[in-house]
Every structure is written in structure tokens, then in C-alpha cells.
Design a protein around this motif. Sequence first.
Motif, PDB file in Angstrom:
ATOM      1  N   ASN A   1      -1.329 -18.504  10.305  1.00  0.00           N
ATOM      2  CA  ASN A   1      -1.420 -17.332  11.161  1.00  0.00           C
ATOM      3  C   ASN A   1      -1.264 -17.819  12.606  1.00  0.00           C
ATOM      4  O   ASN A   1      -2.154 -18.498  13.126  1.00  0.00           O
ATOM      5  CB  ASN A   1      -2.772 -16.636  10.992  1.00  0.00           C
ATOM      6  CG  ASN A   1      -2.858 -15.319  11.742  1.00  0.00           C
ATOM      7  OD1 ASN A   1      -2.378 -15.199  12.863  1.00  0.00           O
ATOM      8  ND2 ASN A   1      -3.503 -14.324  11.123  1.00  0.00           N
TER       9      ASN A   1
ATOM     10  N   GLU B   1       2.057 -16.939   7.431  1.00  0.00           N
ATOM     11  CA  GLU B   1       3.494 -17.046   7.173  1.00  0.00           C
ATOM     12  C   GLU B   1       3.895 -18.506   7.081  1.00  0.00           C
ATOM     13  O   GLU B   1       3.168 -19.410   7.494  1.00  0.00           O
ATOM     14  CB  GLU B   1       4.288 -16.362   8.299  1.00  0.00           C
ATOM     15  CG  GLU B   1       4.109 -17.034   9.648  1.00  0.00           C
ATOM     16  CD  GLU B   1       4.826 -16.309  10.774  1.00  0.00           C
ATOM     17  OE1 GLU B   1       5.113 -15.109  10.625  1.00  0.00           O
ATOM     18  OE2 GLU B   1       5.086 -16.958  11.814  1.00  0.00           O
TER      19      GLU B   1
ATOM     20  N   TRP C   1       0.359 -11.084   2.772  1.00  0.00           N
ATOM     21  CA  TRP C   1      -0.410  -9.949   3.283  1.00  0.00           C
ATOM     22  C   TRP C   1      -1.584  -9.636   2.365  1.00  0.00           C
ATOM     23  O   TRP C   1      -1.543  -9.915   1.163  1.00  0.00           O
ATOM     24  CB  TRP C   1       0.466  -8.706   3.372  1.00  0.00           C
ATOM     25  CG  TRP C   1       1.663  -8.814   4.260  1.00  0.00           C
ATOM     26  CD1 TRP C   1       2.903  -9.273   3.922  1.00  0.00           C
ATOM     27  CD2 TRP C   1       1.740  -8.440   5.641  1.00  0.00           C
ATOM     28  NE1 TRP C   1       3.748  -9.216   4.993  1.00  0.00           N
ATOM     29  CE2 TRP C   1       3.062  -8.690   6.068  1.00  0.00           C
ATOM     30  CE3 TRP C   1       0.824  -7.910   6.552  1.00  0.00           C
ATOM     31  CZ2 TRP C   1       3.492  -8.443   7.367  1.00  0.00           C
ATOM     32  CZ3 TRP C   1       1.253  -7.652   7.842  1.00  0.00           C
ATOM     33  CH2 TRP C   1       2.563  -7.918   8.251  1.00  0.00           C
ATOM     34  N   ASP C   2      -2.594  -9.021   2.957  1.00  0.00           N
ATOM     35  CA  ASP C   2      -3.702  -8.433   2.204  1.00  0.00           C
ATOM     36  C   ASP C   2      -3.420  -6.940   2.093  1.00  0.00           C
ATOM     37  O   ASP C   2      -3.379  -6.228   3.102  1.00  0.00           O
ATOM     38  CB  ASP C   2      -5.036  -8.691   2.919  1.00  0.00           C
ATOM     39  CG  ASP C   2      -6.205  -7.956   2.264  1.00  0.00           C
ATOM     40  OD1 ASP C   2      -6.132  -7.707   1.040  1.00  0.00           O
ATOM     41  OD2 ASP C   2      -7.167  -7.626   2.978  1.00  0.00           O
ATOM     42  N   TYR C   3      -3.202  -6.463   0.880  1.00  0.00           N
ATOM     43  CA  TYR C   3      -2.778  -5.079   0.647  1.00  0.00           C
ATOM     44  C   TYR C   3      -3.855  -4.076   1.055  1.00  0.00           C
ATOM     45  O   TYR C   3      -5.040  -4.267   0.800  1.00  0.00           O
ATOM     46  CB  TYR C   3      -2.437  -4.894  -0.831  1.00  0.00           C
ATOM     47  CG  TYR C   3      -2.100  -3.471  -1.214  1.00  0.00           C
ATOM     48  CD1 TYR C   3      -0.842  -2.939  -0.951  1.00  0.00           C
ATOM     49  CD2 TYR C   3      -3.049  -2.657  -1.839  1.00  0.00           C
ATOM     50  CE1 TYR C   3      -0.526  -1.636  -1.297  1.00  0.00           C
ATOM     51  CE2 TYR C   3      -2.742  -1.346  -2.189  1.00  0.00           C
ATOM     52  CZ  TYR C   3      -1.486  -0.844  -1.920  1.00  0.00           C
ATOM     53  OH  TYR C   3      -1.199   0.445  -2.268  1.00  0.00           O
TER      54      TYR C   3
ATOM     55  N   LEU D   1       6.000 -14.218   4.140  1.00  0.00           N
ATOM     56  CA  LEU D   1       4.786 -13.625   4.690  1.00  0.00           C
ATOM     57  C   LEU D   1       3.806 -13.304   3.577  1.00  0.00           C
ATOM     58  O   LEU D   1       4.202 -12.802   2.513  1.00  0.00           O
ATOM     59  CB  LEU D   1       5.119 -12.337   5.451  1.00  0.00           C
ATOM     60  CG  LEU D   1       6.195 -12.420   6.538  1.00  0.00           C
ATOM     61  CD1 LEU D   1       6.518 -11.038   7.061  1.00  0.00           C
ATOM     62  CD2 LEU D   1       5.732 -13.315   7.669  1.00  0.00           C
TER      63      LEU D   1
ATOM     64  N   SER E   1      -9.570 -10.656  -0.655  1.00  0.00           N
ATOM     65  CA  SER E   1      -8.248 -10.153  -0.302  1.00  0.00           C
ATOM     66  C   SER E   1      -7.448  -9.773  -1.547  1.00  0.00           C
ATOM     67  O   SER E   1      -7.671 -10.300  -2.646  1.00  0.00           O
ATOM     68  CB  SER E   1      -7.465 -11.206   0.496  1.00  0.00           C
ATOM     69  OG  SER E   1      -8.080 -11.469   1.732  1.00  0.00           O
TER      70      SER E   1
ATOM     71  N   HIS F   1      -1.552  -2.997   5.977  1.00  0.00           N
ATOM     72  CA  HIS F   1      -1.799  -4.308   5.361  1.00  0.00           C
ATOM     73  C   HIS F   1      -2.237  -5.326   6.422  1.00  0.00           C
ATOM     74  O   HIS F   1      -1.727  -5.333   7.553  1.00  0.00           O
ATOM     75  CB  HIS F   1      -0.540  -4.806   4.656  1.00  0.00           C
ATOM     76  CG  HIS F   1       0.080  -3.799   3.737  1.00  0.00           C
ATOM     77  ND1 HIS F   1      -0.642  -3.156   2.753  1.00  0.00           N
ATOM     78  CD2 HIS F   1       1.349  -3.309   3.651  1.00  0.00           C
ATOM     79  CE1 HIS F   1       0.160  -2.321   2.100  1.00  0.00           C
ATOM     80  NE2 HIS F   1       1.364  -2.384   2.630  1.00  0.00           N
ATOM     81  N   ASP F   2      -3.183  -6.179   6.061  1.00  0.00           N
ATOM     82  CA  ASP F   2      -3.666  -7.225   6.969  1.00  0.00           C
ATOM     83  C   ASP F   2      -2.832  -8.485   6.795  1.00  0.00           C
ATOM     84  O   ASP F   2      -2.608  -8.963   5.672  1.00  0.00           O
ATOM     85  CB  ASP F   2      -5.140  -7.538   6.677  1.00  0.00           C
ATOM     86  CG  ASP F   2      -6.053  -6.366   7.022  1.00  0.00           C
ATOM     87  OD1 ASP F   2      -5.793  -5.717   8.047  1.00  0.00           O
ATOM     88  OD2 ASP F   2      -6.996  -6.101   6.248  1.00  0.00           O
ATOM     89  N   PHE F   3      -2.380  -9.024   7.903  1.00  0.00           N
ATOM     90  CA  PHE F   3      -1.560 -10.233   7.897  1.00  0.00           C
ATOM     91  C   PHE F   3      -2.441 -11.456   7.618  1.00  0.00           C
ATOM     92  O   PHE F   3      -3.436 -11.685   8.312  1.00  0.00           O
ATOM     93  CB  PHE F   3      -0.845 -10.381   9.239  1.00  0.00           C
ATOM     94  CG  PHE F   3      -0.012 -11.610   9.367  1.00  0.00           C
ATOM     95  CD1 PHE F   3       1.112 -11.811   8.565  1.00  0.00           C
ATOM     96  CD2 PHE F   3      -0.335 -12.583  10.302  1.00  0.00           C
ATOM     97  CE1 PHE F   3       1.889 -12.946   8.699  1.00  0.00           C
ATOM     98  CE2 PHE F   3       0.438 -13.725  10.450  1.00  0.00           C
ATOM     99  CZ  PHE F   3       1.556 -13.910   9.644  1.00  0.00           C
TER     100      PHE F   3
ATOM    101  N   ARG G   1       9.611  -8.691  -2.772  1.00  0.00           N
ATOM    102  CA  ARG G   1       8.194  -8.434  -2.519  1.00  0.00           C
ATOM    103  C   ARG G   1       7.478  -8.544  -3.860  1.00  0.00           C
ATOM    104  O   ARG G   1       7.825  -7.861  -4.821  1.00  0.00           O
ATOM    105  CB  ARG G   1       7.989  -7.050  -1.907  1.00  0.00           C
ATOM    106  CG  ARG G   1       6.529  -6.720  -1.627  1.00  0.00           C
ATOM    107  CD  ARG G   1       6.379  -5.289  -1.114  1.00  0.00           C
ATOM    108  NE  ARG G   1       6.981  -5.108   0.199  1.00  0.00           N
ATOM    109  CZ  ARG G   1       7.908  -4.195   0.490  1.00  0.00           C
ATOM    110  NH1 ARG G   1       8.338  -3.372  -0.461  1.00  0.00           N
ATOM    111  NH2 ARG G   1       8.408  -4.080   1.705  1.00  0.00           N
TER     112      ARG G   1
ATOM    113  N   LYS H   1      -9.785 -11.263   3.897  1.00  0.00           N
ATOM    114  CA  LYS H   1      -9.674 -10.236   4.923  1.00  0.00           C
ATOM    115  C   LYS H   1     -10.565  -9.022   4.665  1.00  0.00           C
ATOM    116  O   LYS H   1     -10.651  -8.125   5.511  1.00  0.00           O
ATOM    117  CB  LYS H   1      -8.215  -9.767   5.024  1.00  0.00           C
ATOM    118  CG  LYS H   1      -7.246 -10.849   5.514  1.00  0.00           C
ATOM    119  CD  LYS H   1      -7.499 -11.184   6.971  1.00  0.00           C
ATOM    120  CE  LYS H   1      -6.491 -12.172   7.497  1.00  0.00           C
ATOM    121  NZ  LYS H   1      -6.680 -12.458   8.947  1.00  0.00           N
TER     122      LYS H   1
END
Length: 538
Positions: A258, A235, A222-224, A220, A166, A230-232, A186, A160
Motif C-alpha cells: 500500500n 498492489e 481489495w477488501d470487498y 490490485l 477482510s 471496496h477498501d484498498f 477479476r 480492513k
Amino acid sequence: MKNGSDYISLGPVTCVTKVELRVSCKALLDRDTLNKSDPCVLLMVQTNGQWMELDRTEVIKSNLHPVFAKVFSLDYYFEEVQKLRFEVYDIHGTHSIGTRDDDFLGGVECTLGQKRMVKPLLLKYGKYAGKSTITVHAEEISGNNGYVELSFRAKKLDDKDLFSKSDPFLEIYRINDDETEQLVHRTEVIKNNLNPVWEPFKVSLISLCSCDEDRKLKCLVWDYDSRGKHDFIGEFYATFREMQAISSGNKVSWDCVNPKYKQKKRNYKNSGVVILTDIKLHKVYSFLDYIMGGCQIHFTVAIDFTASNGDPRNSCSLHYINPYQPNEYLKALIAVGEICQDYDSDKRFSALGFGARIPPNYEVRLNLSLVEAYQNCLPKIQLYGPTNVSPIINRIAKLAAGDGNIKDASRYHILLILTDGVVTDMADTREAIVRASYQPLSIIIVGVGNADFTDMQILDGDDGVLRSPKGEPVLRDIVQFVPFRDFKTASPAALAKCVLAEVPKQVVEYYSHKAISPFCPITDLPTPILSPVATPTE
């Protein structure tokens, strides 16, 4: 143990339940100029009329609607009103909470008793913090109280970032019966890596799936982003039953999807694969499991014979033997010993004295039996000093260490220290307690008389983590300090109940840390879900 013809009974056992609290906030005040607030929540408990910090969440960067991964764990007493306070702060840099650099975003007071609570946050003087709210979910951890340790990794995740790779992290949500989602865990962020390997983590089965193997879990990836945006990545849905397939040697993995890409891209397969690499199921035993499994509780008492107690021949002395009424030392000794003797098959207790001089050499040591020996020895010794308790703790810890080297739950030690004043070797005592926290040992200190015992509270980890002079923390909280004067008008059972209240938990914590099971636990679990597991409280 018997005092004349009167036997001491503990009375009804307090009902204690373990409760887990999860916290989220909405519409927090934005205190930052360039970014959004970086919130953190403190959990405060009320002790003796004062608010003390019990624990705190992680800091979530640039987020006004944070869902915290931190789980607060505390004991719930049905028969008591337990006041809690949640305080939300905007954290700047690495400064600790409470400095002027931290902005107070609001707080709320409540009591335990509701499964879900939503309340508005209040600033000082009762002013509302805008539309800010805090939501607290409470779950009772009882019955099926095993836990699971999970290890995840991923491969070929979507990239991402433009100039690097990512920075992925994984979130797991439990889907409740009402279709709401509850954050379970998390993971940490793995920087610049499309094939991350996340650290293993532990979670109770109640929290993970409400002890329902087929309950859906939404996961899920995510890209922190340091600004909170955060970019999804993708999932997937899983169940605990699917995860357990790894125990049979099967590969357990899920396509990370996605939904937008799947709908738009004709040949889209996934945005990476998430793999469960390991699963470990743990049973949680109770204090009663260990006792019924044959664990013996060895009781040692150490009595203060320093000169500050006063001449035993004087009626004002704390060691004065009144033929009609036991002194405070005897009351504490009898009350606690009466309970402990039921957990030791030979009912033979060790007793030590400190601070006395014994003729003819006047060495500062004393070996005693119990009540009779205590009464008989007083005319034969000279009260002296100082009040050094670290040698006593080190001595019993050494004995406990020998038992600790035995890889079974056969013997645990309780050291009862009766003293009339603050110890004079506080630094050495703190060091001794830190060392002793690694051994099968609990320490109970009863302050006798009217001295100022404020400094003794340092040794009791209830108000924070006890550390050695070098800064090393205790492995576990093993000290309970109680001033006897608080129980002067109470029954012996009340004193015993108070000073021994934390011992069952401490026994379970020690053997759990060592991964030692009872010899023959009351409940044997064929599976971690379908059979009940007792909680680590009495």
C-alpha cells in the motif's frame, strides 16, 4: 461425389477472426434509493432482423462507473456488417433481466470495426441517459492464440474490517503502450479470510500481455464491500516472464504494498504477500491442424421417408425423381457430401433412412448407400412415419462414443439429417442431442419443402442454450438447422458453405475440451509467446 459431369466447388473461404470485447461504463443513472445502481450489460446480436441476447456481464453492486470483468467472445467477419447492441440494466435481487423490476439504464447500437469505441447511452425514443457513456474495447484474437491458466493465493493480508476479517479479491490490469490500464481478470471474493486461495482462471495470452512477456501487469488486492466502496489492501507489478519462472521450480511471489502506508510508516514492509501457485500454458490448435494431423471426418446422412413427403411417383412429391433436375433431397445431399468427401480418406459414406416401411416385414428402418441407392430404393419402399430422429442421433452418437474413447484426434462424425417437417419426438431428440454433445459429433439438419420449421430452431443453439427436458444444457453447440428453401435459387456451394460453417469450430471445441492435440500439428510452438498459434477457426 459427382453429379453428371459437374463438380461442386465451395469457392472462397470466409475469413473469420475471433474478437474479444471488454466493456466499462461511466456516469450511469442512479435508480436506487438507498444505494447506487447495480449494473449489468447485455450483448445483443441482430439475427434475421431481430435482436437476440448473445451473452451478459456479471452484476456489479452499487457502482455507477463499472468496469466489467466479463469478456465477450464472438466471430468477426471482415466482409459482413455485424450489428451489435449493448443494453445496460440496474438489477434488483435475483430477478432475471427483462422483468419490470429491472431499470433500463440505456443502450447503444454499433458495428464491429473499431478497436475502441466510446458512445453515450440512449434511453427509449433516443433520449440521452444523462451523461452516461459506455466504452467497448475490441481485441483480435489471432496469431499467438495460446492461453494460460493461473492460480493465485495470498497470505497475511491486512485486516480492513472491524468485526471480521477482510473479504479479499484480486484484479489484474494490463498496462498498454499508451499507459492506459485494461482489466484482464477479476477473481471471486473470498469471505472473511486473510489467507485466500482463489480459483484458477484462464486468459488468452493476447489479453494478458499482448504477447509481450515483459509488459507490465498491475495487480490490485481489495477488501470487498457490498455497497461498492471496496477498501484498498495493496498492489504489486508483475510480468508474464516473471510468472513463468515457476516452471523451473522457483517460488514466485510479490509483496502486496500500500503506497500510502509505505510512505507514512517507517518500518512498513507489506500488506501481505501474493503467491503464484501454478501456471499452465495451453496451445490452441485450428481445424486445419487436426485435419492435417490425420483426423478423418466420417459422414452419415439420414433421409426422411415419411408419408408427408408425398408419393414419389407424383411430380409434386419431394422425393419425385425428375430425370432433368435433382430434387431438394438430392441437391442437399450432393452439395454437403461433395465437401465432406475431401476429409474422409476412403470416401465411403453411411446412409440411413427413417419413416419408411420395407416389404415383406414393413419394419421402419432402412440402410442405404448414397445417390444411386436413394434413387433405386424409392420404388421398393412405402413412405410411412412418424418423423422420429432421436433413434438416428442415438445410433450415430453411439458410434462416435466408441471413437471418443480413443484418446486421439483420429475420427470425427458429421450427421446430416434431411427432413420435410418438424420432428414428432422433440423431447427425445433434445435429450439425444444433449447426450451427443459429449461425443465427437456434429449434426446438420436441412429442412426440405415448405413446412413451418419454426419449432426446429429450438434445436439450433444459436438463439440460446439447448437443454434436455430435464433442464440439462448441451456441453457444446453441435446442431445447425437450415431451411433448404432459403437456398433454392442459390448455388450448391452456398448451401454447403452455410451448413458446414460451424463444423470447424465444433471440431476444435470438442478436442480442446478433451485436451487432445493433433497428431502432427502444422505449427509446433517452442514457446507460447514468440511463435504463432492458429485460431480455432478455418
